[in-house]
Design an enzyme around this catalytic site. Sequence first.
Site, short mmCIF file in Angstrom:
data_model
loop_
_atom_site.label_atom_id
_atom_site.label_comp_id
_atom_site.label_asym_id
_atom_site.label_seq_id
_atom_site.Cartn_x
_atom_site.Cartn_y
_atom_site.Cartn_z
N CYS A 6 0.74 -1.20 -0.48
CA CYS A 6 -0.10 -0.25 0.44
C CYS A 6 0.66 0.84 -0.25
O CYS A 6 0.53 2.17 -0.35
CB CYS A 6 -1.25 0.47 1.38
N HIS A 13 -2.77 6.73 2.94
CA HIS A 13 -0.66 6.95 3.81
C HIS A 13 -0.74 8.66 3.09
O HIS A 13 -0.50 8.55 1.61
CB HIS A 13 0.02 5.51 3.27
#
Lengths: 344, 344, 344, 344
Positions: free
Chosen positions: C151, C243
């Site tokens: 990710c 993120h």
Amino acid sequence: MAKIKAGVLGATGAVGQRFIEGLKEHPWFELTSLAASERSAGKKYSEAARWRLESELPADIAEMTVVNVDPKEVDADIVFSALPSDEAKTAEPAFAAAGCAVASNTSSYRMVADVPLLIPECNHEHLDIIKIQQEKRGWENGGYLTTNPNCTTVMFTLPLKPLMKFGIQSVHVASMQAVSGAGYEGVPSMAILGNVIPYIGGEEEKVETEPQKILGTFDGEKIINADFAVTASCHRVPVMDGHTEAVWVTMRDNPTPAEVRQAMLDFDPKLGDLPTSPKKALIVKDEADRPQPRLDRNRGNGMSVSVGRIRSGIRFVCMGHNTVRGAAGASILNAELLVKKGLL
Amino acid sequence: MAKIKAGVLGATGAVGQRFIEGLKEHPWFELTSLAASERSAGKKYSEAARWRLESELPADIAEMTVVNVDPKEVDADIVFSALPSDEAKTAEPAFAAAGCAVASNTSSYRMVADVPLLIPECNHEHLDIIKIQQEKRGWENGGYLTTNPNCTTVMFTLPLKPLMKFGIQSVHVASMQAVSGAGYEGVPSMAILGNVIPYIGGEEEKVETEPQKILGTFDGEKIINADFAVTASCHRVPVMDGHTEAVWVTMRDNPTPAEVRQAMLDFDPKLGDLPTSPKKALIVKDEADRPQPRLDRNRGNGMSVSVGRIRSGIRFVCMGHNTVRGAAGASILNAELLVKKGLL
Amino acid sequence: MAKIKAGVLGATGAVGQRFIEGLKEHPWFELTSLAASERSAGKKYSEAARWRLESELPADIAEMTVVNVDPKEVDADIVFSALPSDEAKTAEPAFAAAGCAVASNTSSYRMVADVPLLIPECNHEHLDIIKIQQEKRGWENGGYLTTNPNCTTVMFTLPLKPLMKFGIQSVHVASMQAVSGAGYEGVPSMAILGNVIPYIGGEEEKVETEPQKILGTFDGEKIINADFAVTASCHRVPVMDGHTEAVWVTMRDNPTPAEVRQAMLDFDPKLGDLPTSPKKALIVKDEADRPQPRLDRNRGNGMSVSVGRIRSGIRFVCMGHNTVRGAAGASILNAELLVKKGLL
Amino acid sequence: MAKIKAGVLGATGAVGQRFIEGLKEHPWFELTSLAASERSAGKKYSEAARWRLESELPADIAEMTVVNVDPKEVDADIVFSALPSDEAKTAEPAFAAAGCAVASNTSSYRMVADVPLLIPECNHEHLDIIKIQQEKRGWENGGYLTTNPNCTTVMFTLPLKPLMKFGIQSVHVASMQAVSGAGYEGVPSMAILGNVIPYIGGEEEKVETEPQKILGTFDGEKIINADFAVTASCHRVPVMDGHTEAVWVTMRDNPTPAEVRQAMLDFDPKLGDLPTSPKKALIVKDEADRPQPRLDRNRGNGMSVSVGRIRSGIRFVCMGHNTVRGAAGASILNAELLVKKGLL
């Protein structure tokens, strides 16, 4: 005076670490034994436990070897218990039977008739039931059980004490509890970041029954519960330490907010000078927006309960450090009281 | 059908932005006018306001020129007001006098006798007071004032509505309120990160008086308040959106939790199909740990109130989106009701 | 056209739930099988899993019976894998051998030479290695393995793609990662409330090796890695989803920030119209303080990566939704590509 | 020895309060004067300022009368400045001209050639430039200006000091900064709850220029900057106190992580025993997931910088208390150095 030997049961967990922190430089107790589950026993403490507190783990404690939760392996005059409640159920009486004083933070024996549930500032006279406990249970080596309340209970029960004279009839309490109350792994961040969880398993039941015992009277044979109802709603909020509680109290004498405030200011538990008893057990804050957990939880080294917003209703907000005054610190204060009363 | 021309007063602030978001694709209303303070007037909206919402600011709205809060500059059949309460005091009647319907989210006129304080699912019949309002105030151009409640009030007043039949006698409510309720600059991060603030200025007063008006009856001349007392304790918690409230309700008929739950499940406001009225105004959650703001605030596009933990007492927990159901969305639903009732 | 039968391996966990959310109304796939560990197999999904997402668990999925992670029990043309990496190691090839396409979010096979590591906008031509994979492994039933990146990798590798023409020489990346990346129980609240954890086990190793494979070239036989070094520092912050990454890129051609910005704006992956491919894979934000996880993570239904602060260095900040574009959504986009390429 | 009279300029703000906290029981300084803006001047301190720190505001300071920021009204040998930078521009030289030592936390004079920018452990020899400053500016009453670095600069510049011997060539730094760095009202909770803001106005410019001056050499006439480039990316995260920074350092001698670690362990600034200098200015943490702001910011009473994750690259993570070591505490340590050097 030689120090009293103290052990910690459940020494590797969150409350166990707070016990170590509170005992490592204690003037009356010497930490002689750290006990935990089989998985940890035999290891150095620094290997068995991951230290989670801001304070540094003292080097000598890091080197201590963890032992099993077994009276034969624990060398102590008093043990502080942070055991899970099912383990406490059998382990704590075993230590008492073996002659050890037990100061427990666990819920297992709090509501048992012959076990004192103590807030030293509220009901130190309940300690007299220990003699009855020892007789009834046939413990002849001087051991016994004592307990302290649930972390949410203590924060509002302490300010209720000076209000007893007004004739408390009923109490409503809504709690906003810190995550540390659930232990290190207790609340996932995905559950609580930017959120409120309106439920804490088993909490309301404790909060609704413990205060009446604590504020009850010992008649020489048994503790007679105080006669009022408590109804609670318990919630978790994204706060690290410090339980905040909104409280409503209905009283027979219908005191004014000013009278309630004065009664709290005047509250003097006459405990004398115990090493960890705060200068003021109850701090009354007059600012409109206090107490707050971040600003007020460390008052009295985490042993004071702060009260504010006393207003008609009677309503007020109270707050205290849940893992100090609400857990490890409470047991340690109990133990200091035991020493003072000559029970240790 | 031609759309109804709508303006927003106080269009640059947090609630103003929520109004724009709620109106930009509305089937009945067309956003024709954005009004704000002198500082903003004359500028393009994208220059006057810093867009703070997750949704994108629509390009055509970004290009609109902001005007002054003055009926002469605002071209609208209805204005949605997110003005500060002191400005609202004079500006809102000026718009009504000029023939404009006013749907206000501000507190200034909520408790004024001839102004309806509306939750459409609770008291749409109070709209009949508008005729009296217009007569009394001499507004002959068809303008009038309507208001919606404080964001904390609406969350517990909506679930109280189906309990009215049990004879509500008193209500205690402890709120855990989101930071967005205070506006974008309202709560500094240093005040609330990992903290609880047990005070919100002016909030408890509103929460303790508005429900009785909303749940009161209109006797053809005036609104007669419902006869119960509310006592509140209001707290800010580190949550972005969604006010969670712990509620205690004492009722004459002493219903069981199951009866209360059933009354809430059966609640049918018979509002018909308004564009933003949620399929269920009240959602009953049976999971032990719900409702939670993060998981439940967007139910019904933010217009549903979720209720859970209905238990003896009667106690329950309710939660809703404070800037949608508790602010801009409430005014828009009011406006839709006005259309349906032929008042617009 | 009949829908393609899809199964989810590891259906009860956090990523498994995101798979269900992404597939439940998918135009091309039909969710036919939910597989999880023995502990869950045989139970209804609603009993085996605790639904953690804001969306409601669809009633028909709640009723599905969970099966074991075994090709014989799973009825599907394609399986989406959210298995723990050790289980994936044996289970994924077993499904491929049984004739199933595997779209895996797990790290086990990402860096294996004959398995494509896909970002459809970057390297869809790597899919040609599947034929080699099948031959080499003797899979004759049409099954094969595909994977998507870590990710953290995907968020900065996607913006690197249009910069390849400038001759990337080295990359530094500092990540500020959301807690959802670690799974529901992954990050205790006591660890992260008001805190930064400057370490995520195994993360930097993945981040430093995956981009070169993704941005490498397939020469008809094997993937030749792109020739640049990545050095990473990975940190966890108190953010739920999204993120954020600070990136430095050294390039042979020394482009200006304006040239870099233009290359990103011009980036057109020519993917065509897949059901979940966002209108813009890369969004360039020109505001000084964007992208931000709270405001930008849901762009393109969570499938867009937002880039901002492109400045000399070359430095920029990129951000995307870690459990959508960075996990379940990535696998689903891969599967859509497989359909388009005729591999399914 | 009589204490040295100390004043605080900008005494009501966040850094001003930290100055009071640091000076109220200082062994060498006596707090004699609190100066602030006209709005506050003439009021008691407790009325002019809202105390925001966890510590209690001392009663005697609460009673002090705030004066104007004017050398005629301030009775002090040294003033600590927390003024806004535009006010500092004129006020600080006025105090110096009037014979006062100025220890400023403000950015206005940091990069001015004849003003020392001090980290006592790094460049106390730069103090010799004060004589040149006084001559050049014609200050004949013994007054002068000293400054301390930006709060982000100090955290990574201190660990760079022992690496200078390896020949630093370039530095990349990505910061994750606490909200307290922006002052009490600086970061709205709506901006930062569950979010990252990848921009802090003016911060990167300071961070990229201050270290070279601090680590430069004084040749008897001027400070010659160290010859390396710094490139920064600054981000705000939801942390109360403590700036965490990911740092990459390229060095001529290519030291191993072990050599870097040893150089940091061996770092001895030979400052001697100043009242607030920590036992260890640099603390090396060997745990994989440290330093963390919540656990490590108070090391050395907030004056130590903690470093961890030293690995190839060379990369490391450093962290320190931004309002203590990064602001008020830095100025106070500077002042202690002035005393020791006989400049006060």
